[in-house]
Design an enzyme around this catalytic site. Sequence first.
Site, mmCIF file in Angstrom:
data_model
loop_
_atom_site.group_PDB
_atom_site.id
_atom_site.type_symbol
_atom_site.label_atom_id
_atom_site.label_comp_id
_atom_site.label_asym_id
_atom_site.label_seq_id
_atom_site.Cartn_x
_atom_site.Cartn_y
_atom_site.Cartn_z
ATOM 1 N N GLY A 202 0.740 -1.194 0.152
ATOM 2 C CA GLY A 202 -0.307 -0.207 0.032
ATOM 3 C C GLY A 202 0.963 1.464 -0.189
ATOM 4 C CB SER A 203 2.890 3.103 -0.786
ATOM 5 O OG SER A 203 2.874 2.023 -2.627
#
Length: 244
Positions: A202-203
């Site tokens: 997640g980013s």
Amino acid sequence: MTSLEKPNLGTSSVRWRWPSIHPEGYKFAIIAAVISLAFFIFVAEWLGWIGAAITVWILAFFRDPVRTTPKDGRMIVAPADGLVTMIATVAPPRELVGEGALAADPVTRVSIFMSVFDVHINRSPIAGTIARVVYISGKFLNADLDKASEENERQHILVEGQDGMRIGFTQIAGLVARRIVPFVKPGDIIAGGQRVGLIRFGSRVDVYLPAGTAPTVLLGQRTIAGETVLAVAGRDERIDGIAQ
């Protein structure tokens, strides 16, 4: 035309296939599989099935599909799969500014948010030479927040094309992400759409467009790394769209 090049007319041997798994993901999948097996044998079957589901999710997270990138030196392609959550006029990060790098003047920044369900392999927006790679440790705020670009763990990459065009982009770790894994180093010569790294779990990726260049994507649009054209260098025509 080589076997890797694709025409934009006619038919070819293109077929859907299962995406490969990046080697970075195997160790996590093996750990999850071993824990799942232990749950099945020693604890409870239902926990084992949960572990098996997590194992499958990990393999899906590290999937590395083949992408087809347009060969046009003016086109700037998306470096990440995800959702365009911000388009703003900002000054580039100081790590990407200076002699032989970007000017300090404000430019358009396109931010692409990657959820835990997106492909997390990042790709170069243009062909050229890696001019800078700057890693900065930091916090792990929600990557969807604007301040994440200045406070989170991040890695800045600057690519210089053969025509002198420079594109800076930043890999930003998110709330769940805990490591940015680079595949390139300064001096490497890369193709447009080539894999340059990944961010685990997640980013977000920010792309700084050249001066006088407007994005060809819209807020809320989904991008495909190495394929979606974010902008055409020198084209400053804004576009509108509709969510439906």
